[in-house]
Write a protein that holds these residues in place. Structure first.
Motif, mmCIF file in Angstrom:
data_model
loop_
_atom_site.group_PDB
_atom_site.id
_atom_site.type_symbol
_atom_site.label_atom_id
_atom_site.label_comp_id
_atom_site.label_asym_id
_atom_site.label_seq_id
_atom_site.Cartn_x
_atom_site.Cartn_y
_atom_site.Cartn_z
ATOM 1 N N ILE A 79 0.835 -1.208 0.000
ATOM 2 C CA ILE A 79 0.000 0.000 0.000
ATOM 3 C C ILE A 79 0.866 1.253 0.000
ATOM 4 O O ILE A 79 0.584 2.220 -0.717
ATOM 5 N N LYS A 80 1.931 1.243 0.793
ATOM 6 C CA LYS A 80 2.840 2.389 0.814
ATOM 7 C C LYS A 80 3.485 2.610 -0.558
ATOM 8 O O LYS A 80 3.636 3.750 -1.015
ATOM 9 N N ILE A 81 3.866 1.516 -1.194
ATOM 10 C CA ILE A 81 4.513 1.622 -2.507
ATOM 11 C C ILE A 81 3.522 2.105 -3.563
ATOM 12 O O ILE A 81 3.864 2.939 -4.415
ATOM 13 N N VAL A 82 2.290 1.595 -3.517
ATOM 14 C CA VAL A 82 1.261 2.063 -4.444
ATOM 15 C C VAL A 82 1.048 3.562 -4.282
ATOM 16 O O VAL A 82 0.941 4.310 -5.266
ATOM 17 N N ASN A 83 1.000 4.018 -3.044
ATOM 18 C CA ASN A 83 0.824 5.447 -2.761
ATOM 19 C C ASN A 83 1.885 6.289 -3.460
ATOM 20 O O ASN A 83 1.580 7.268 -4.154
ATOM 21 N N VAL A 84 3.124 5.873 -3.306
ATOM 22 C CA VAL A 84 4.213 6.695 -3.849
ATOM 23 C C VAL A 84 4.289 6.569 -5.375
ATOM 24 O O VAL A 84 4.659 7.533 -6.057
ATOM 25 N N LEU A 85 3.921 5.418 -5.910
ATOM 26 C CA LEU A 85 3.908 5.273 -7.368
ATOM 27 C C LEU A 85 2.846 6.173 -8.000
ATOM 28 O O LEU A 85 3.076 6.775 -9.051
ATOM 29 N N VAL A 86 1.695 6.254 -7.347
ATOM 30 C CA VAL A 86 0.644 7.149 -7.837
ATOM 31 C C VAL A 86 1.125 8.600 -7.768
ATOM 32 O O VAL A 86 0.976 9.360 -8.734
#
Length: 490
Positions: A151-158
């Protein structure tokens, strides 16, 4: 040793969730400091100041409840009550904050200097970030490090992707695409950065929203009172930490002449980011060991494990400190887009060492967390914040951002030393101070030689790095063998 290996594995997973987003944030420095994106250094300074306020308010909106949640989730038998009580508390206070801030939006804008167009976006970012505090804490408490990391990685990718789209491609697309044309606004770069942040925060909440559907919405006021009493010193500590971390930029803006303030903040903030590699290491380490500290506290003699954890942290941290210092001038070429920002490079070793001291302090803070003496954490952090503010006020007029860097180092070193002395009295842990001091002194001396006396001479810099790591191998070879053996067995 097996417990230590488990910690390292957990830390590695959390480290991915922490290091990857922070690396992306450093890459965004390259984008944001490009003259084709933010034309002036002062624009980046303005952006940095607003993010400083966001960090301060984020701490207020979580008010220490995350750490309190860990404590009571492990301590209380009725875990569902802990979850629902903490969640309802966060929802209520977040809604109250948004209502009050909306009413006094103009006054807030005038006081902080944040333009209203940015403030509207900032308020929504703060609300969304507050609502994911307890869901993320629950994932960590459950040991669901992989889900947390995804979830943290998805956040930063977005966030990263939208920055690229809005700041690089949108203007070009606007000439040939009707949808892009309707979205594109000239000279809207800073707003696009905050819009990217807002959408990324919304995505994180959407991924965590099932958590809120599984809560029994009943609040235990007795439990809430205990949780808030535990959390209050953590809140004070968090605020003090945020002051140490961000208030220098705000003070630079207030204290320097208006004509140069934001450009000085821009240079300082950009070069400060190169010290982020130490913050990455410290934060990942902290995320991995904080839940472990509470679990280990239930064992018979956890002090030896705590001592070993700090020792390993110092050895690895010293090596990282020296590595970043040696290659600082290479890193600036990669991560900072405009030479004008490089004027502040002299602060990089100071801020690296400051963040290293902060990491040591976070390790030393175990004694007051596991003994429920969190008030001492508040005392230490407040004293550190006072030092930061006072030294910034004294040093900024004469030394500008260099004074801010020195103030940060002194404050964090003071906090680490105070925590050690108090821990020695209330919860003795057998730290090997001689070994720790030796490694720190050696790393600092070699860093100073490399950066301030032979900067640009990579033969000497790499030689210093090799010398330090050979010293580690010489003195730690037996422990390294045990660690390698343990990893192979597990």
């Amino acid at each position: 040793m097996n417990k230590l290996i488990q910690v390292f594995r957990q830390t590695f997973i959390y480290g991915i969730a922490t290091v990857f987003p922070r690396i992306i944030s450093v890459l965004l420095v390259r984008l944001h400091t490009d003259k084709d994106i933010l034309e002036n250094v002062s624009d980046y300074g303005n952006l940095s100041i607003i993010f400083s306020y966001i960090i301060l308010v984020n701490v207020m909106l979580s008010y220490g409840l995350e750490t309190s949640f860990f404590r009571f989730f492990n301590k209380e038998s009725k875990k569902k009550e802990v979850i629902s009580t903490a969640s309802i508390s966060i929802i209520f206070t977040t809604a109250l904050f948004f209502a009050i801030s909306s009413i006094f939006k103009v006054e807030i804008s005038q006081f902080t200097g944040i333009e209203t167009q940015y403030l509207n976006l900032v308020l929504w970012i703060l609300v969304l970030d507050a609502l994911v505090v307890i869901p993320f804490a629950y994932l960590r408490a459950q040991g669901k490090a992989i889900k947390y990391s995804i979830i943290k990685i998805v956040n930063v990718l977005v966030y990263f992707s939208l920055n690229i789209i809005f700041l690089i491609f949108l203007e070009k697309l606007a000439s040939s695409n009707n949808l892009a044309s309707s979205i594109y606004v000239p000279n809207y770069e800073i707003s696009y950065i905050f819009i990217s942040n807002l959408i990324a925060s919304a995505v994180s909440l959407a991924l965590l929203i099932p958590f809120y559907f599984n809560i029994n919405y009943k609040i235990n006021f007795r439990l809430l009172k205990k949780m808030l009493l535990y959390a209050f010193p953590i809140l004070i500590s968090g605020l003090a930490y945020s002051i140490n971390e961000t208030f220098d930029k705000i003070l630079l803006d207030f204290m320097l002449p208006e004509s140069i303030a934001k450009s000085q903040v821009g240079m300082y903030a950009a070069c400060y980011k190169l010290a982020l590699f130490m913050t990455l290491f410290s934060t990942a380490y902290k995320l991995g060991i904080e839940p472990f500290f509470f679990k280990e506290a239930q064992e018979k003699s956890p002090q030896k494990t705590y001592a070993l954890i700090l020792e390993v942290f110092v050895i690895l941290g010293c090596s990282l400190l020296l590595m970043v210092v040696v290659f600082a001038d290479v890193l600036k070429l990669i991560f900072i887009g405009d030479k004008e920002y490089w004027q502040a490079m002299k602060i990089v070793p100071i801020i690296l060492l400051a963040n290293f001291c902060l990491g040591i302090y976070q390790n030393l803070s175990v004694w007051y967390k596991v003994t429920d003496k969190t008030k001492f954490g508040a005392y230490i952090s407040v004293f550190g914040a006072v030092i930061t503010i006072v030294l910034n006020i004294i040093l900024i007029p004469a030394y500008s951002y260099v004074g801010s860097a020195v103030a940060t180092l002194i404050a964090y070193a003071f906090m680490a030393y105070c925590s050690y002395l108090l821990g020695k009295k209330y919860y003795p842990i057998p730290y090997n101070i001689s070994k720790i001091s030796f490694y720190i002194c050696l790393a600092v001396i070699l860093s100073g030689i490399s950066f301030y006396f032979f900067r640009g001479n990579f033969f000497i810099g790499v030689g210093c790095l090799v010398l330090f790591n050979l010293t580690i191998l010489l003195f730690e070879k037996s422990n390294i063998r045990i660690l390698i053996k343990g990893f192979n067995e597990n």
